[in-house]
Motif scaffolding. Sequence first.
Motif, PDB file in Angstrom:
ATOM      1  N   ALA A  65       0.845  -1.049   0.067  1.00  0.00           N
ATOM      2  CA  ALA A  65      -0.098  -0.060  -0.106  1.00  0.00           C
ATOM      3  C   ALA A  65       0.864   1.388  -0.166  1.00  0.00           C
ATOM      4  CB  ALA A  65      -0.984   0.030   1.431  1.00  0.00           C
ATOM      5  N   VAL A  66       2.063   1.222   0.695  1.00  0.00           N
ATOM      6  CA  VAL A  66       2.738   2.410   0.844  1.00  0.00           C
ATOM      7  C   VAL A  66       3.500   2.645  -0.567  1.00  0.00           C
ATOM      8  CG1 VAL A  66       4.794   3.597   2.052  1.00  0.00           C
ATOM      9  CG2 VAL A  66       2.880   2.387   3.392  1.00  0.00           C
ATOM     10  N   ARG A  67       4.101   1.320  -1.000  1.00  0.00           N
ATOM     11  CA  ARG A  67       4.737   1.387  -2.202  1.00  0.00           C
ATOM     12  C   ARG A  67       4.002   2.088  -3.369  1.00  0.00           C
ATOM     13  NH1 ARG A  67       7.784  -4.348  -2.341  1.00  0.00           N
ATOM     14  NH2 ARG A  67       9.055  -3.819  -0.440  1.00  0.00           N
ATOM     15  N   ARG A  68       2.463   1.767  -3.470  1.00  0.00           N
ATOM     16  CA  ARG A  68       1.447   2.129  -4.422  1.00  0.00           C
ATOM     17  C   ARG A  68       1.328   3.812  -4.001  1.00  0.00           C
ATOM     18  NH1 ARG A  68      -1.032  -2.843  -3.595  1.00  0.00           N
ATOM     19  NH2 ARG A  68      -2.434  -1.896  -2.027  1.00  0.00           N
ATOM     20  N   LEU A  69       1.324   4.017  -2.874  1.00  0.00           N
ATOM     21  CA  LEU A  69       1.176   5.522  -2.486  1.00  0.00           C
ATOM     22  C   LEU A  69       2.646   6.403  -3.106  1.00  0.00           C
ATOM     23  CD1 LEU A  69      -0.250   7.976  -1.090  1.00  0.00           C
ATOM     24  CD2 LEU A  69       1.180   7.222   1.128  1.00  0.00           C
ATOM     25  N   GLU A 121       4.361  10.553  -9.457  1.00  0.00           N
ATOM     26  CA  GLU A 121       3.565  10.822 -10.650  1.00  0.00           C
ATOM     27  C   GLU A 121       3.367  12.101 -10.727  1.00  0.00           C
ATOM     28  OE1 GLU A 121       0.842   7.691 -11.474  1.00  0.00           O
ATOM     29  OE2 GLU A 121       2.520   6.180 -12.229  1.00  0.00           O
ATOM     30  N   ASN A 122       2.509  12.557  -9.559  1.00  0.00           N
ATOM     31  CA  ASN A 122       1.894  13.786  -9.731  1.00  0.00           C
ATOM     32  C   ASN A 122       3.057  15.154  -9.010  1.00  0.00           C
ATOM     33  OD1 ASN A 122       1.918  13.840  -6.714  1.00  0.00           O
ATOM     34  ND2 ASN A 122      -0.303  13.333  -6.825  1.00  0.00           N
ATOM     35  N   GLY A 123       4.076  14.787  -8.610  1.00  0.00           N
ATOM     36  CA  GLY A 123       4.936  15.625  -8.256  1.00  0.00           C
ATOM     37  C   GLY A 123       4.965  15.977  -6.704  1.00  0.00           C
ATOM     38  N   HIS A 124       4.446  15.205  -5.800  1.00  0.00           N
ATOM     39  CA  HIS A 124       4.102  15.788  -4.260  1.00  0.00           C
ATOM     40  C   HIS A 124       5.055  14.726  -3.571  1.00  0.00           C
ATOM     41  CE1 HIS A 124       0.050  17.317  -5.403  1.00  0.00           C
ATOM     42  NE2 HIS A 124       0.753  18.218  -5.319  1.00  0.00           N
ATOM     43  N   HIS A 168       1.428  15.611   0.388  1.00  0.00           N
ATOM     44  CA  HIS A 168       2.539  15.345   0.162  1.00  0.00           C
ATOM     45  C   HIS A 168       3.269  14.152   0.786  1.00  0.00           C
ATOM     46  CE1 HIS A 168       2.336  19.460  -1.325  1.00  0.00           C
ATOM     47  NE2 HIS A 168       3.362  19.174  -2.027  1.00  0.00           N
ATOM     48  N   VAL A 169       3.975  13.653   0.212  1.00  0.00           N
ATOM     49  CA  VAL A 169       4.821  12.313   0.921  1.00  0.00           C
ATOM     50  C   VAL A 169       6.462  12.687   0.834  1.00  0.00           C
ATOM     51  CG1 VAL A 169       5.379   9.926   0.654  1.00  0.00           C
ATOM     52  CG2 VAL A 169       3.148  10.802   0.156  1.00  0.00           C
ATOM     53  N   ILE A 170       6.971  12.428   2.276  1.00  0.00           N
ATOM     54  CA  ILE A 170       8.146  12.811   2.536  1.00  0.00           C
ATOM     55  C   ILE A 170       8.881  11.697   2.794  1.00  0.00           C
ATOM     56  CG2 ILE A 170       9.979  14.185   3.922  1.00  0.00           C
ATOM     57  CD1 ILE A 170       6.972  15.974   4.149  1.00  0.00           C
ATOM     58  N   LEU A 171      10.058  11.155   2.138  1.00  0.00           N
ATOM     59  CA  LEU A 171      10.763  10.109   2.294  1.00  0.00           C
ATOM     60  C   LEU A 171      11.996  10.539   3.248  1.00  0.00           C
ATOM     61  CD1 LEU A 171      11.466   8.506  -1.090  1.00  0.00           C
ATOM     62  CD2 LEU A 171       9.184   8.268   0.232  1.00  0.00           C
ATOM     63  N   SER A 172      12.087   9.650   4.483  1.00  0.00           N
ATOM     64  CA  SER A 172      13.085   9.971   5.552  1.00  0.00           C
ATOM     65  C   SER A 172      14.098   8.740   5.768  1.00  0.00           C
ATOM     66  CB  SER A 172      12.492  10.196   6.820  1.00  0.00           C
ATOM     67  OG  SER A 172      13.326  10.450   7.763  1.00  0.00           O
ATOM     68  N   SER A 173      15.279   8.847   6.113  1.00  0.00           N
ATOM     69  CA  SER A 173      16.118   7.688   6.530  1.00  0.00           C
ATOM     70  C   SER A 173      16.063   7.526   7.907  1.00  0.00           C
ATOM     71  CB  SER A 173      17.752   8.020   5.943  1.00  0.00           C
ATOM     72  OG  SER A 173      17.933   9.307   6.706  1.00  0.00           O
ATOM     73  N   ASN A 174      15.084   8.102   8.677  1.00  0.00           N
ATOM     74  CA  ASN A 174      15.025   7.891  10.142  1.00  0.00           C
ATOM     75  C   ASN A 174      14.148   6.724   9.983  1.00  0.00           C
ATOM     76  OD1 ASN A 174      16.774   9.736  11.139  1.00  0.00           O
ATOM     77  ND2 ASN A 174      15.498  11.330  10.618  1.00  0.00           N
ATOM     78  N   THR A 175      13.797   6.196  11.382  1.00  0.00           N
ATOM     79  CA  THR A 175      12.985   5.073  11.526  1.00  0.00           C
ATOM     80  C   THR A 175      11.719   5.933  11.936  1.00  0.00           C
ATOM     81  OG1 THR A 175      13.537   4.596  13.773  1.00  0.00           O
ATOM     82  CG2 THR A 175      14.489   3.551  11.967  1.00  0.00           C
TER      83      THR A 175
END
Length: 84
Positions: free
Chosen positions: A30-34, A40-43, A63-70
Amino acid sequence: MKNHGLMSVGHGNFINAKKVVAVLYPNTMAVRRLKESVRENGHMIDATHGKRTRAVIVTDSGHVILSSNTPETLSHRLGDISGN
């Protein structure tokens, strides 16, 4: 020093903690699909600086933010900011 509700997501990057809706593990389908959808939409905002993504932060603006923290680390930081 007051941080005005900013939360560190790693590598000198900060976000508005009041806008966080969820902090998720990145390894579910689900998170991979998100992630694919917002890419694709630039968020999508990548704050990992090339490190492994350990948490995916969803904001109220979509918006979705990727973090290297747990997620645990980010959860503690959110709690410290909100006073919980």
